[in-house]
Design a protein around this motif. Structure first.
Motif, mmCIF file in Angstrom:
data_model
loop_
_atom_site.group_PDB
_atom_site.id
_atom_site.type_symbol
_atom_site.label_atom_id
_atom_site.label_comp_id
_atom_site.label_asym_id
_atom_site.label_seq_id
_atom_site.Cartn_x
_atom_site.Cartn_y
_atom_site.Cartn_z
ATOM 1 N N GLU A 142 0.840 -1.204 0.000
ATOM 2 C CA GLU A 142 0.000 0.000 0.000
ATOM 3 C C GLU A 142 0.873 1.251 0.000
ATOM 4 O O GLU A 142 0.618 2.204 -0.755
ATOM 5 C CB GLU A 142 -0.906 -0.009 1.234
ATOM 6 N N GLN A 149 1.984 6.598 -6.965
ATOM 7 C CA GLN A 149 1.023 7.637 -7.351
ATOM 8 C C GLN A 149 1.663 9.021 -7.328
ATOM 9 O O GLN A 149 1.472 9.826 -8.251
ATOM 10 C CB GLN A 149 -0.180 7.605 -6.408
ATOM 11 N N HIS A 220 -8.679 -4.715 -3.088
ATOM 12 C CA HIS A 220 -8.654 -3.248 -3.182
ATOM 13 C C HIS A 220 -7.371 -2.775 -3.843
ATOM 14 O O HIS A 220 -7.392 -1.877 -4.704
ATOM 15 C CB HIS A 220 -8.785 -2.640 -1.792
ATOM 16 N N GLN A 221 -6.240 -3.393 -3.472
ATOM 17 C CA GLN A 221 -4.964 -2.964 -4.038
ATOM 18 C C GLN A 221 -4.866 -3.308 -5.521
ATOM 19 O O GLN A 221 -4.280 -2.544 -6.290
ATOM 20 C CB GLN A 221 -3.823 -3.613 -3.252
ATOM 21 N N GLU A 223 -7.371 -3.315 -7.599
ATOM 22 C CA GLU A 223 -8.154 -2.266 -8.260
ATOM 23 C C GLU A 223 -7.359 -0.961 -8.299
ATOM 24 O O GLU A 223 -7.384 -0.236 -9.305
ATOM 25 C CB GLU A 223 -9.472 -2.067 -7.522
ATOM 26 N N TYR A 224 -6.673 -0.667 -7.209
ATOM 27 C CA TYR A 224 -5.848 0.543 -7.111
ATOM 28 C C TYR A 224 -4.760 0.528 -8.186
ATOM 29 O O TYR A 224 -4.514 1.530 -8.874
ATOM 30 C CB TYR A 224 -5.243 0.596 -5.709
ATOM 31 N N GLU A 227 -6.257 1.253 -11.602
ATOM 32 C CA GLU A 227 -6.565 2.674 -11.799
ATOM 33 C C GLU A 227 -5.286 3.488 -12.019
ATOM 34 O O GLU A 227 -5.245 4.392 -12.865
ATOM 35 C CB GLU A 227 -7.336 3.201 -10.595
#
Length: 304
Positions: A142, A149, A220-221, A223-224, A227
């Motif tokens: 994470e 990012q 979730h990661q 999907e992250y 994106e």
């Protein structure tokens, strides 16, 4: 290497990179089936849960994210769970297990009055420590994604293509290794309830909840990552488009001057301007003027 830990009336025997002789001696002491003992020396390729007369044979693989390219992508632990004994075998040092052995040593020395079956406290405490280590690895990923990012929006799009691929690889390894956990743990719950009672099944459900938490974080990661990859690809496409636009405009600005230069290099009988006074500077002036006019035209159209 064999390490033995006693906690109340339960004995935990932990074998690291065991030899055939070590496995044979331990199996003989606890009445372990020779076939099971033989399988504990050989790495398995998948999870397994088997009910035996006086123990449960469990094999689990855990994600192993290390920097060394020679390291495994998963780590295996074989468990033999009896009424008053636990035997574990592993083929390398595992940090989570080593941390738990220190906790067992401290609690045994201090003789803490911890409620619950000592066997369950050791077995499920060990599993909980391992799953906690997996969650720590997911937290590290994470943090890596947050850093990726930030760097994407600092103009490091090309470098982040590899970084995103590396994170995706880790998450795919996690998914591949843990995809059969639910089935293995549910089987353990059923077998454990038959052999050791409702408390064992209850503790197993707690481990399943811990796994579900890690699986939710992993999804979730993923999907992250998807994106971030779309955003990174969009920025790369935009930057490449801007470069192509700049190159096209530069070609447009120099097109007419190049054409003029080509005309005046033609070998003809009549060459206007050529041979007159200051002919070179006149031609250069025409080329500069044409470039300025084209530049003005593109600016008026807001194409620059």
């Amino acid at each position: 290497m064999i390490s033995v830990y006693k906690y109340k009336d339960v004995t935990w025997t932990d074998l690291v990179e065991p030899t055939t002789e070590e496995i044979r001696d331990v199996a003989k002491s606890y009445g372990i089936d020779p076939l099971v003992a033989h399988e504990m020396v050989i790495p398995s390729f998948k999870h397994r849960v088997e009910a035996r007369i006086n123990y449960i044979y469990l094999v689990l693989h855990f994600p192993a994210w290390k920097l060394s390219k020679e390291s495994r992508e998963s780590q295996e632990i074989d468990f033999l769970i009896g009424k008053n004994f636990i035997i574990t075998t592993r083929f390398e040092q595992i940090d989570a297990v080593d941390r738990f052995t220190k906790k067992i040593e401290v609690e045994s020395i201090l003789e803490k009055n911890v409620q619950g079956n000592p066997r369950d406290l050791i077995f499920f405490g060990l599993l909980s420590e391992i799953f906690s280590g997996i969650l720590d690895q997911l937290d590290f990923i994470e943090d890596s994604l947050i850093e990726v990012q930030e760097r994407i929006f600092k103009g490091k799009e090309k470098e982040m293509v590899f970084a995103l691929s590396e994170v995706s690889r880790h998450l795919l390894d996690f998914k591949k290794i843990t995809s059969s956990y639910p089935e293995a743990l549910r089987t353990l719950e059923k077998i454990g309830e038959r052999q050791f009672g409702a408390d064992f099944a209850f503790c197993t459900r707690g481990i399943i909840e811990e796994f579900n938490k890690g699986e939710s974080i992993m999804k979730h990661q993923m999907e992250y990552v998807g994106e971030l990859r779309e955003t990174n690809n969009s920025l790369l496409s935009t930057k490449e488009g801007q470069i192509m636009k700049t190159l096209t405009l530069m070609a447009s600005v120099t097109l007419i001057p190049t054409l003029i230069a080509g005309i005046f290099t033609m070998n003809t009988h009549y060459d206007p301007i050529i041979g007159t006074k200051h002919d070179f500077w006149i031609i250069i002036g025409i080329m500069i003027l044409s470039s300025v006019l084209i530049f003005y035209f593109l600016s008026r159209k807001k194409w620059l």
